[in-house]
Write an enzyme that holds these catalytic residues in place. Structure first.
Site, PDB file in Angstrom:
ATOM      1  N   GLU A  68      28.339  44.901  14.556  1.00 18.02           N
ATOM      2  CA  GLU A  68      27.482  45.936  13.948  1.00 18.02           C
ATOM      3  C   GLU A  68      27.478  47.207  14.787  1.00 18.02           C
ATOM      4  OE1 GLU A  68      24.069  43.373  13.582  1.00 18.02           O
ATOM      5  OE2 GLU A  68      25.121  42.253  12.022  1.00 18.02           O
ATOM      6  N   LYS A 122      18.599  41.115  16.515  1.00 16.10           N
ATOM      7  CA  LYS A 122      19.020  42.397  15.929  1.00 16.10           C
ATOM      8  C   LYS A 122      17.812  43.345  15.891  1.00 16.10           C
ATOM      9  CE  LYS A 122      22.722  39.978  13.677  1.00 16.10           C
ATOM     10  NZ  LYS A 122      23.684  39.887  12.600  1.00 16.10           N
ATOM     11  N   GLU A 157      33.063  35.905  16.504  1.00 18.15           N
ATOM     12  CA  GLU A 157      32.251  36.100  15.309  1.00 18.15           C
ATOM     13  C   GLU A 157      33.078  36.772  14.219  1.00 18.15           C
ATOM     14  OE1 GLU A 157      27.799  36.290  16.258  1.00 18.15           O
ATOM     15  OE2 GLU A 157      28.587  38.261  16.730  1.00 18.15           O
ATOM     16  N   SER A 211      26.588  33.051  10.453  1.00 18.52           N
ATOM     17  CA  SER A 211      25.908  32.163   9.503  1.00 18.52           C
ATOM     18  C   SER A 211      25.666  30.755  10.034  1.00 18.52           C
ATOM     19  CB  SER A 211      26.664  32.120   8.161  1.00 18.52           C
ATOM     20  OG  SER A 211      26.637  33.396   7.549  1.00 18.52           O
ATOM     21  N   HIS A 259      29.002  43.936  19.758  1.00 21.24           N
ATOM     22  CA  HIS A 259      28.718  43.251  18.487  1.00 21.24           C
ATOM     23  C   HIS A 259      29.349  44.045  17.343  1.00 21.24           C
ATOM     24  CE1 HIS A 259      26.566  41.658  15.057  1.00 21.24           C
ATOM     25  NE2 HIS A 259      26.313  40.589  15.794  1.00 21.24           N
ATOM     26  N   GLY A 282      25.982  36.928   8.512  1.00 24.20           N
ATOM     27  CA  GLY A 282      24.911  37.227   7.564  1.00 24.20           C
ATOM     28  C   GLY A 282      25.260  36.958   6.114  1.00 24.20           C
ATOM     29  N   ASN A 299      20.067  36.282  18.585  1.00 26.81           N
ATOM     30  CA  ASN A 299      20.246  37.732  18.471  1.00 26.81           C
ATOM     31  C   ASN A 299      19.299  38.213  17.373  1.00 26.81           C
ATOM     32  OD1 ASN A 299      21.089  40.343  18.148  1.00 26.81           O
ATOM     33  ND2 ASN A 299      23.101  39.832  17.266  1.00 26.81           N
TER      34      ASN A 299
HETATM   35  P1  PGA Z   1      24.108  35.635  11.494  1.00 30.70           P
HETATM   36  O1  PGA Z   1      24.477  36.723  12.614  1.00 30.70           O
HETATM   37  O2  PGA Z   1      23.758  34.359  12.219  1.00 30.70           O
HETATM   38  O3  PGA Z   1      22.941  36.219  10.770  1.00 30.70           O
HETATM   39  O4  PGA Z   1      25.310  35.478  10.629  1.00 30.70           O
HETATM   40  C1  PGA Z   1      25.227  36.374  13.736  1.00 30.70           C
HETATM   41  C2  PGA Z   1      25.453  37.596  14.590  1.00 30.70           C
HETATM   42  O5  PGA Z   1      25.666  38.681  14.046  1.00 30.70           O
HETATM   43  O6  PGA Z   1      25.399  37.534  15.828  1.00 30.70           O
END
Ligand code: PGA
Length: 246
Positions: free
Chosen positions: A94, A9, A162, A205, A92, A168, A7
């Site tokens: 976000e 983003k 998640e 992460s 997601h 993150g 992903n």
């Molecule tokens: P990350 O993000 O691996 O940077 O923690 C995962 C995600 O949001 O899909």
């Protein structure tokens, strides 16, 4: 076969970088053919990235549920499908948090994507660390999968667990706890749709070092990777690790 999803983003900032990264991921995917690799770039790079992928699968990070019309700024199901997109990330955290997507909207996106023949990767997860994350996630599943039935054909649904606190932050979930939640998600989806078992991924992460601890669990069918998918080397490590469990 385990699944590894990139992903990206809202990255990178140039087509040139996207092209380069996609080329590297395709190479890793081709060299590790016991792993399903999905690359979900920003919409603007879908044509370029799609041209670079053969073994790896093209994914998107969002979709609008209508097939076309007067919906300024939205990208619809037919447009994605015609660009070769096979999988769509939906809901997601976000998008839920920063863009105020509701369970109702997410539900429409999931059902329409599945009925349109796309794989829907539904993201769920709790905001804070809690004693019973599966209870929270069950409520999200009930809302986001409302109306889902066995009649929807071969179920192309994937759920990504998640925990938001792990995204993150470098503070990944405990693999045992993630595996327990994944098992509960499988049971719950089976209850909702009355038939198929769903594939469940872990996200938050994940990196080249910790990926194996998640991927070795039978309950976890793969990983959804944000930050570490922007480094070709780090992402290759994750793909290679997944291949050992393929
Ligand atoms: P990350 O993000 O691996 O940077 O923690 C995962 C995600 O949001 O899909």
């Amino acid at each position: 076969m385990k699944t590894v999803i990139a992903n990206w983003k809202s990255n990178p900032n140039t087509t040139r970088e996207a092209e380069k990264l996609a080329g590297a991921v395709e190479k890793s995917a081709a060299a590790n053919n016991k792993t399903k690799v999905v690359v979900a770039p920003p919409f603007v790079y879908l044509p370029t990235v799609g041209q670079r992928l053969r073994r790896a699968v093209l994914g998107a990070q969002n979709v609008y549920w209508n097939e076309g019309g007067a919906y300024t700024g939205e990208v619809n199901l037919a447009q994605l499908k015609n660009l070769g997109v096979k999988s769509v990330i939906i809901g997601h955290s976000e998008r839920r948090e920063y863009f105020k997507e509701t369970d109702e909207q997410i539900n429409r996106k999931v059902l329409s994507a599945l009925r349109f023949g796309l794989e829907a990767i539904l993201c769920v997860g709790n905001k804070e660390k809690m004693a019973n994350p599966a209870g929270f996630v069950n409520k999200q599943l009930m809302a986001d999968l409302k109306g889902l039935s066995a009649k929807d054909g071969p179920l192309k649904l994937v759920v990504a667990y998640e925990p938001i606190w792990a995204i993150g932050t470098g503070d990944a979930d405990d693999p045992l706890s993630a595996a327990q939640v994944s098992a509960k998600i499988k049971e719950q989806v089976q209850k909702i749709n009355g038939a198929s078992k769903v594939r469940v991924l872990y996200g938050g992460s994940v990196n080249g070092v910790n990926a194996g601890a998640f991927l070795e669990r039978d309950e976890i069918d793969g990983v959804l990777v944000g930050g570490s998918s922007l480094s070709a080397k780090e992402f290759e490590k994750i793909i290679k690790t997944a291949n050992n469990f393929g």
